[in-house]
Enzyme design. Structure first.
Site, mmCIF file in Angstrom:
data_model
loop_
_atom_site.group_PDB
_atom_site.id
_atom_site.type_symbol
_atom_site.label_atom_id
_atom_site.label_comp_id
_atom_site.label_asym_id
_atom_site.label_seq_id
_atom_site.Cartn_x
_atom_site.Cartn_y
_atom_site.Cartn_z
ATOM 1 N N ARG A 38 0.854 -1.199 0.000
ATOM 2 C CA ARG A 38 0.000 0.000 0.000
ATOM 3 C C ARG A 38 0.883 1.241 0.000
ATOM 4 N NH1 ARG A 38 -1.373 1.696 4.583
ATOM 5 N NH2 ARG A 38 -2.196 -0.236 5.443
ATOM 6 N N ASP A 62 -7.812 18.635 -13.897
ATOM 7 C CA ASP A 62 -8.111 17.281 -14.369
ATOM 8 C C ASP A 62 -7.762 17.259 -15.856
ATOM 9 O OD1 ASP A 62 -9.327 15.004 -15.413
ATOM 10 O OD2 ASP A 62 -10.967 15.043 -13.962
HETATM 11 C C1 LIG Z 1 -13.896 9.311 -16.102
HETATM 12 C C2 LIG Z 1 -13.452 10.598 -15.547
HETATM 13 C C3 LIG Z 1 -13.180 10.736 -14.190
HETATM 14 C C4 LIG Z 1 -13.373 9.596 -13.198
HETATM 15 O O1 LIG Z 1 -12.422 8.613 -13.429
HETATM 16 P P1 LIG Z 1 -12.671 7.055 -13.050
HETATM 17 O O2 LIG Z 1 -11.415 6.412 -13.518
HETATM 18 O O3 LIG Z 1 -13.892 6.624 -13.787
HETATM 19 O O4 LIG Z 1 -12.860 7.004 -11.591
HETATM 20 C C5 LIG Z 1 -12.735 11.962 -13.734
HETATM 21 N N1 LIG Z 1 -12.581 13.001 -14.573
HETATM 22 C C6 LIG Z 1 -12.849 12.906 -15.883
HETATM 23 C C7 LIG Z 1 -12.674 14.088 -16.759
HETATM 24 C C8 LIG Z 1 -13.291 11.704 -16.427
HETATM 25 O O5 LIG Z 1 -13.584 11.614 -17.716
#
Ligand SMILES: *Cc1c(COP(=O)(O)O)cnc(C)c1O
Length: 386
Positions: free
Chosen positions: A50, A174
């Protein structure tokens, strides 16, 4: 010293390359939970998986290098990465999010973190004055996507990070839709970049994973602590799969984008299409900003058909392009944001930001472009209201 100058080479040789013991060109899958210690207080640097695992560590070094950071972190999903990053904050803090943020991110803040007293506010980050005006004393961070899901709205990442820093906030980006191959937020001033590696980085729709990268060493230490404390880590086998996926990111993205540019032009010129959202089109919102901060417009396209076409019929008429959640895999996917990816956002908020019931989102894959356009054309014809 790196023996290369370009990201295409870093995708293959970056992070930790191969295995020194055997000469294997791939990092082995260290499928182990623990490591034998030589004596009390003596160990090899690995204690428990972990906390650290060599396969995961190779992936973490790779994402750090690709994003221009100093430390990387691998998680069990994109949302696990975001959850861990949001755990940096405490009760009373607020996170400012862009209005087109991923539905799951919104749900996490709205239905989970809010219970613990970590609030959120929504701002239109494409409007810098409105964004700055939304910064109240409780706001501790801004979380943005560019281009954002699903209207592909572009936010000026350098400007937002600069404003954030002026107000003492962390800037979190993101970067799922672009990947470091097309856009590197840390180099534009962001403090933390997060990914759903489930999408383009993995690239084959065969795993769920999340990544994060940072530049600052104090922030890296706090995230390392939280990653271990919360424990939502990526397993060794999925870490291996993700390293393997990232090796071909460059060639895949080039083809994804080439196809997407053709599909966007096709939809733009189609008489049945009312509106096309694609940051690579010169008259798209934020086109110039995107050109400045990213290599190109990426491979996600949203569009609306006119009233003479029935979208339910359109979805069921597609033969090659599959109706599914997710994006960024080699195969083309289509989705209906209002009932699928963004269903967790209340209708009122959804419609206020432009996610209408008629919106269709495409993740353009790497198939032959002519086959993709032919599928779109036949489905549009089939969906005509007679
Ligand atoms: C899919 C997605 C997520 C979430 O990711 P997971 O791997 O499904 O948990 C977060 N941000 C964006 C822009 C995404 O497309």
């Amino acid at each position: 010293m790196a023996q290369y100058q370009h990201i295409e080479s870093a995708l293959i040789h970056g992070g930790i390359y191969g295995d020194k013991t055997t000469g294997a060109v791939n990092v082995p899958i260290y499928q182990t939970s623990t490591y034998e210690q030589q004596g009390l207080g003596q160990n090899t640097g690995w204690e428990y998986s972990r906390t650290g695992n060599p396969t995961r560590a190779a992936l973490e070094a790779l994402i750090a290098e690709l994003e221009g950071g100093t430390a990387g972190f691998a998680f069990a999903s994109g949302l696990a990465a975001i959850t861990t990053v949001l755990s940096l904050f405490r009760s009373g803090d607020k996170i400012l999010i862009s209005s087109n943020v991923y539905g799951g991110t919104f749900r996490l803040l709205d239905q989970v973190f809010q219970q613990f007293g970590i609030g959120y506010a929504i701002a239109d980050t494409t409007n810098l004055a409105a964004f700055e005006a939304a910064i109240t004393p409780e706001v501790r961070a801004v979380l943005v996507e560019s281009p954002a899901n699903p209207l592909l709205t572009v936010t000026d990442l350098a400007a937002v990070s600069e404003i954030a820093h002026r107000h003492g906030l962390l800037s979190i980006v993101d970067n799922t839709f672009m990947t470091p191959y097309l856009q590197r937020p840390l180099e534009l001033g962001a403090d933390i970049v997060v990914h759903s590696a489930t999408k383009y980085l993995g690239g084959h729709s065969d795993l769920i994973a999340g990544l994060a990268a940072v530049r600052d060493s104090a922030l890296a230490a706090r995230l390392a602590f939280l990653q271990n404390a919360a424990g939502a880590v990526l397993g060794p086998f999925d870490s291996f799969l993700l390293i393997r996926g990232i090796k071909t990111l460059g060639v895949r993205m080039d083809r994804h984008v080439e196809n997407a540019e053709k599909a966007a032009a096709f939809l733009r010129n189609h008489s049945a299409v009312k509106k096309v959202y694609y940051p690579g089109l010169p008259d798209a919102q934020g086109y110039e900003i995107n050109r400045r901060q990213a290599k190109n417009g990426g491979a996600m396209i949203s569009f609306e058909l006119d009233e003479k076409h029935e979208i339910r019929q359109f979805f069921s008429s597609l033969k090659l392009i599959a109706l599914a959640e997710s994006l960024g895999g080699v195969e083309s996917l289509v989705c209906h944001p209002a009932t699928m990816t963004h269903a967790s956002i209340p209708r009122k908020i959804r419609e206020a930001v432009g996610i209408t019931d008629g919106l269709i989102r495409l993740s353009i894959g790497i198939e032959n472009a002519e086959d993709l356009l032919a599928d779109l054309e036949q489905a549009i014809t089939e969906s005509e209201v007679r």
